[in-house]
Each structure stands twice: as structure tokens, then as C-alpha cells.
Design a protein around this motif. Sequence first.
Motif, PDB file in Angstrom:
ATOM      1  N   GLN A   2      64.510  55.609  35.253  1.00 38.23           N
ATOM      2  CA  GLN A   2      63.603  55.869  34.132  1.00 38.23           C
ATOM      3  C   GLN A   2      62.145  55.971  34.579  1.00 38.23           C
ATOM      4  O   GLN A   2      61.363  56.706  33.979  1.00 38.23           O
ATOM      5  CB  GLN A   2      63.735  54.767  33.077  1.00 38.23           C
ATOM      6  N   VAL A   3      61.796  55.232  35.611  1.00 39.89           N
ATOM      7  CA  VAL A   3      60.397  55.217  36.034  1.00 39.89           C
ATOM      8  C   VAL A   3      60.148  56.001  37.320  1.00 39.89           C
ATOM      9  O   VAL A   3      59.011  56.110  37.764  1.00 39.89           O
ATOM     10  CB  VAL A   3      59.880  53.773  36.216  1.00 39.89           C
ATOM     11  N   ARG A   4      61.198  56.555  37.893  1.00 36.85           N
ATOM     12  CA  ARG A   4      61.052  57.257  39.172  1.00 36.85           C
ATOM     13  C   ARG A   4      60.001  58.364  39.090  1.00 36.85           C
ATOM     14  O   ARG A   4      59.126  58.473  39.967  1.00 36.85           O
ATOM     15  CB  ARG A   4      62.390  57.841  39.616  1.00 36.85           C
ATOM     16  N   ALA A   5      60.058  59.173  38.047  1.00 37.84           N
ATOM     17  CA  ALA A   5      59.141  60.319  37.960  1.00 37.84           C
ATOM     18  C   ALA A   5      57.686  59.862  37.909  1.00 37.84           C
ATOM     19  O   ALA A   5      56.814  60.449  38.555  1.00 37.84           O
ATOM     20  CB  ALA A   5      59.479  61.168  36.736  1.00 37.84           C
ATOM     21  N   ALA A   6      57.412  58.804  37.135  1.00 35.92           N
ATOM     22  CA  ALA A   6      56.034  58.319  37.026  1.00 35.92           C
ATOM     23  C   ALA A   6      55.558  57.717  38.349  1.00 35.92           C
ATOM     24  O   ALA A   6      54.418  57.933  38.760  1.00 35.92           O
ATOM     25  CB  ALA A   6      55.925  57.293  35.900  1.00 35.92           C
ATOM     26  N   LEU A   7      56.432  56.975  39.021  1.00 34.97           N
ATOM     27  CA  LEU A   7      56.045  56.327  40.270  1.00 34.97           C
ATOM     28  C   LEU A   7      55.809  57.330  41.399  1.00 34.97           C
ATOM     29  O   LEU A   7      55.061  57.054  42.334  1.00 34.97           O
ATOM     30  CB  LEU A   7      57.108  55.313  40.703  1.00 34.97           C
ATOM     31  N   THR A   8      56.448  58.477  41.307  1.00 33.29           N
ATOM     32  CA  THR A   8      56.347  59.468  42.382  1.00 33.29           C
ATOM     33  C   THR A   8      55.533  60.695  41.970  1.00 33.29           C
ATOM     34  O   THR A   8      55.505  61.689  42.695  1.00 33.29           O
ATOM     35  CB  THR A   8      57.755  59.927  42.812  1.00 33.29           C
ATOM     36  N   SER A   9      54.829  60.619  40.852  1.00 35.10           N
ATOM     37  CA  SER A   9      54.176  61.803  40.282  1.00 35.10           C
ATOM     38  C   SER A   9      53.057  62.364  41.145  1.00 35.10           C
ATOM     39  O   SER A   9      52.743  63.551  41.063  1.00 35.10           O
ATOM     40  CB  SER A   9      53.628  61.478  38.886  1.00 35.10           C
ATOM     41  N   ASP A  10      52.439  61.537  41.999  1.00 28.29           N
ATOM     42  CA  ASP A  10      51.351  62.052  42.844  1.00 28.29           C
ATOM     43  C   ASP A  10      51.793  62.252  44.293  1.00 28.29           C
ATOM     44  O   ASP A  10      50.978  62.266  45.206  1.00 28.29           O
ATOM     45  CB  ASP A  10      50.120  61.144  42.780  1.00 28.29           C
ATOM     46  N   GLY A  11      53.114  62.402  44.472  1.00 32.40           N
ATOM     47  CA  GLY A  11      53.628  62.712  45.794  1.00 32.40           C
ATOM     48  C   GLY A  11      54.087  61.524  46.601  1.00 32.40           C
ATOM     49  O   GLY A  11      54.529  61.674  47.746  1.00 32.40           O
ATOM     50  N   ARG A  12      54.020  60.338  46.051  1.00 31.49           N
ATOM     51  CA  ARG A  12      54.494  59.152  46.758  1.00 31.49           C
ATOM     52  C   ARG A  12      56.022  59.109  46.769  1.00 31.49           C
ATOM     53  O   ARG A  12      56.680  59.689  45.913  1.00 31.49           O
ATOM     54  CB  ARG A  12      53.984  57.875  46.065  1.00 31.49           C
ATOM     55  N   THR A  13      56.552  58.355  47.717  1.00 32.52           N
ATOM     56  CA  THR A  13      57.965  58.023  47.637  1.00 32.52           C
ATOM     57  C   THR A  13      58.138  56.952  46.556  1.00 32.52           C
ATOM     58  O   THR A  13      57.160  56.367  46.067  1.00 32.52           O
ATOM     59  CB  THR A  13      58.490  57.474  48.972  1.00 32.52           C
ATOM     60  N   LEU A  14      59.392  56.684  46.197  1.00 31.84           N
ATOM     61  CA  LEU A  14      59.664  55.670  45.185  1.00 31.84           C
ATOM     62  C   LEU A  14      59.101  54.307  45.613  1.00 31.84           C
ATOM     63  O   LEU A  14      58.457  53.621  44.808  1.00 31.84           O
ATOM     64  CB  LEU A  14      61.172  55.566  44.952  1.00 31.84           C
ATOM     65  N   ALA A  15      59.322  53.928  46.871  1.00 26.96           N
ATOM     66  CA  ALA A  15      58.814  52.643  47.353  1.00 26.96           C
ATOM     67  C   ALA A  15      57.288  52.601  47.327  1.00 26.96           C
ATOM     68  O   ALA A  15      56.684  51.603  46.916  1.00 26.96           O
ATOM     69  CB  ALA A  15      59.330  52.366  48.769  1.00 26.96           C
ATOM     70  N   GLN A  16      56.654  53.677  47.748  1.00 21.62           N
ATOM     71  CA  GLN A  16      55.189  53.735  47.729  1.00 21.62           C
ATOM     72  C   GLN A  16      54.664  53.638  46.298  1.00 21.62           C
ATOM     73  O   GLN A  16      53.641  52.988  46.043  1.00 21.62           O
ATOM     74  CB  GLN A  16      54.715  55.022  48.382  1.00 21.62           C
ATOM     75  N   GLY A  17      55.365  54.248  45.354  1.00 31.43           N
ATOM     76  CA  GLY A  17      54.953  54.162  43.957  1.00 31.43           C
ATOM     77  C   GLY A  17      55.075  52.748  43.417  1.00 31.43           C
ATOM     78  O   GLY A  17      54.207  52.278  42.678  1.00 31.43           O
ATOM     79  N   ALA A  18      56.160  52.066  43.784  1.00 27.40           N
ATOM     80  CA  ALA A  18      56.362  50.688  43.320  1.00 27.40           C
ATOM     81  C   ALA A  18      55.297  49.757  43.885  1.00 27.40           C
ATOM     82  O   ALA A  18      54.798  48.867  43.184  1.00 27.40           O
ATOM     83  CB  ALA A  18      57.754  50.210  43.716  1.00 27.40           C
ATOM     84  N   LEU A  19      54.926  49.965  45.144  1.00 26.82           N
ATOM     85  CA  LEU A  19      53.858  49.145  45.735  1.00 26.82           C
ATOM     86  C   LEU A  19      52.505  49.511  45.136  1.00 26.82           C
ATOM     87  O   LEU A  19      51.656  48.642  44.898  1.00 26.82           O
ATOM     88  CB  LEU A  19      53.843  49.332  47.253  1.00 26.82           C
ATOM     89  N   GLY A  20      52.291  50.794  44.862  1.00 29.43           N
ATOM     90  CA  GLY A  20      51.053  51.217  44.214  1.00 29.43           C
ATOM     91  C   GLY A  20      50.920  50.637  42.818  1.00 29.43           C
ATOM     92  O   GLY A  20      49.805  50.320  42.369  1.00 29.43           O
ATOM     93  N   TRP A  21      52.055  50.495  42.113  1.00 31.00           N
ATOM     94  CA  TRP A  21      52.025  49.863  40.786  1.00 31.00           C
ATOM     95  C   TRP A  21      51.513  48.431  40.898  1.00 31.00           C
ATOM     96  O   TRP A  21      50.687  47.996  40.089  1.00 31.00           O
ATOM     97  CB  TRP A  21      53.423  49.877  40.164  1.00 31.00           C
TER      98      TRP A  21
END
Length: 328
Positions: A260-279
Motif C-alpha cells: 500500500q505504501v510502496r509507491a509513496a516510499l519510492t516516488s522520488d526514485g528511492r528503493t523501498l528500503a531507502q524510502g522506509a529509512l527516509g520516512w
Amino acid sequence: MTTTRTLGRSGIEVSAIGMGCWAIGGPLWGDGGQPFGWGEVDDDESIRTIHRALDLGVTLFDTASNYGAGHSERVLGRALAGRRSAAVIATKFGNVSDEATRRWLGTDASPAAAVRSLEDSLRRLDTDHVDLYQLHINELPAPAALDLIDTLEGLVDQGKIRAYGWSTDDPASADAFAAAGRSCAAIQHDESVLNDNAAVLDVCDRHDLASLNRGPLAMGLLTGSTRSLGADDVRGRAPEWLRWYTDGRPTPEWAARVEQVRAALTSDGRTLAQGALGWLLARSPRTVPIPGLRTVAQAEENLTTLEQGPLPADAYAEVERFLKDLRP
């Protein structure tokens, strides 16, 4: 871009993302063959991973006396030989294990055990001090934790530790400990996009503490991996508290929330893990995620987040929209 944060009122500066060292400890076994480690590990690759993390700007390394029954500390000590001044070492006490058999033996929260465990950690780490010394019994009653304060302050006065903290998810316990401890600098707690502990973060705000985030990738669930895990991996035979996995695979309801959140976490080109850490970096200026790293490749992917910085505001808001009614 700010790539460092402060360990609360200690003033110790650390990288905004640290390296969790549980996974490099290798096997640890509990009663009935319950695994408490992440399976077999390649020590040479672990050392290369630590060196790569240092090269990428990581200064905080979080381990514990019982990770692999002390093996994690020994590997970290080897890796930091000649580079100790570049690292902030956080370790933990309270769980007792046998180094020879790699078995978990229980817990001991006595002041004498805290001193004894520190001496053992210093030996394994091959150092004369630990920067952050953390109580490692999550659900210890607060009065027992408070009985440790004088001993911990004494270790600070002796120069054997620079600061201390508690790894606990209970906000009331964290609050009591922080209020009593002059040199308390951090609370380590489970914190991820799937499990936001706002109450503990509030304690950190009120007492000027760092929030060290264990489980920032939900034990690997937020990397997107779906591989089956072995019987020597804690996730392969998940204890009751580890809800992210069932029978060695991602628990379906939690895997669905990741999607459900994959698209938002990766919207600026990050990987899923990078998005989760960025959150997590966007969640609070006090958060310091400590993802577990076992390979150079994992280090290079996760630590790229230091350059990327916090998740953009619009993506963060989108994640919140999806998860606000789903979090436990």
C-alpha cells in the motif's frame, strides 16, 4: 544536507543512520531450539560491510552482549582496529548467553551484572570505553531499571561509558528512566513506517533524548524480499513478538500494507528500503535508524539514504494517508 544527528543531551554527534550489528552476530539459540540470531554469517564480509559503512559516513554501530553470544562485538572490534576514533559504539547488557555454546541463558538486571557485562564487552570490542551503554530488557519493571542508575552514573564517572540508555518500547518506563538519569542520552525502540511509537518519541522530545530506531525495515519486510527463511533465522521460526513473519515468510496482512505504501516510499526514485529509512528521517529530528547490515551491497543501498535525506513532504503525507487507520 544534514547527515548527522546528536545523541540527545550527551552531545555526542553520530551519523543520521547507524549500522545495526545483530545480524552479523550469527547464530544464538534459546530454549527448545528457538533461534535468536539471523543464521550463519561470513565474518570477512561483515568486516568489509563495516568498513564500507565507515567509508559512506556511518559513525554509529549498535551491537549487544548477546548478539551471537558476543560474536557481533568481537567482529566489530576486529573491524574497528585502527579506526576506533571514527566510530561511536553502542552496546547493550542484561541478556546472558554462553559464548562457547551460543545459548541464551536468561536475563540479569542487577548492578553487578551490568558492570560484569561491560567488562566482557570491552574485552570483546578491544576498546577501553563504550560510547552508549544500553539496558537490553524491554519489559523490565521500571523500579528495577532505576536501581541501575547509580551504577551507570559511576561507569560514566570512571570513563568506561560516555552515556547510557534503555532499549524499551514502554513510554512510562522510558520516561521514568530518563527523568532519573543525568547521563541518559537515548531510548532505543521499535520504530518503522509500519509501527510508529509516537508516545516514546514524545518522551525523547521532553527529555532531550535520541530515538534509536531498531527494526527500521521491519526485520527485512520493508526491503521487499519474499524469500523463505531458514530454521536458524529468528524470522524463520518467529517468536510471538515478531509479527512481520509467519512460517519463515512475510505475514500476508503486513506484506499487503507494505504494498500500500510502496509507491509513496519510492516516488522520488528511492528503493523501498531507502524510502522506509527516509520516512524515519522525516518523522523526527531525533530519530536515528539502525538497519541491520550483513553485506556490502546492503550497506551501499541503505546508506545512500544519507545523501537522499528525509522523505519529501508530499510523499510523507501520502504514506500517512494510507497508514493512519492501519497501525496497531
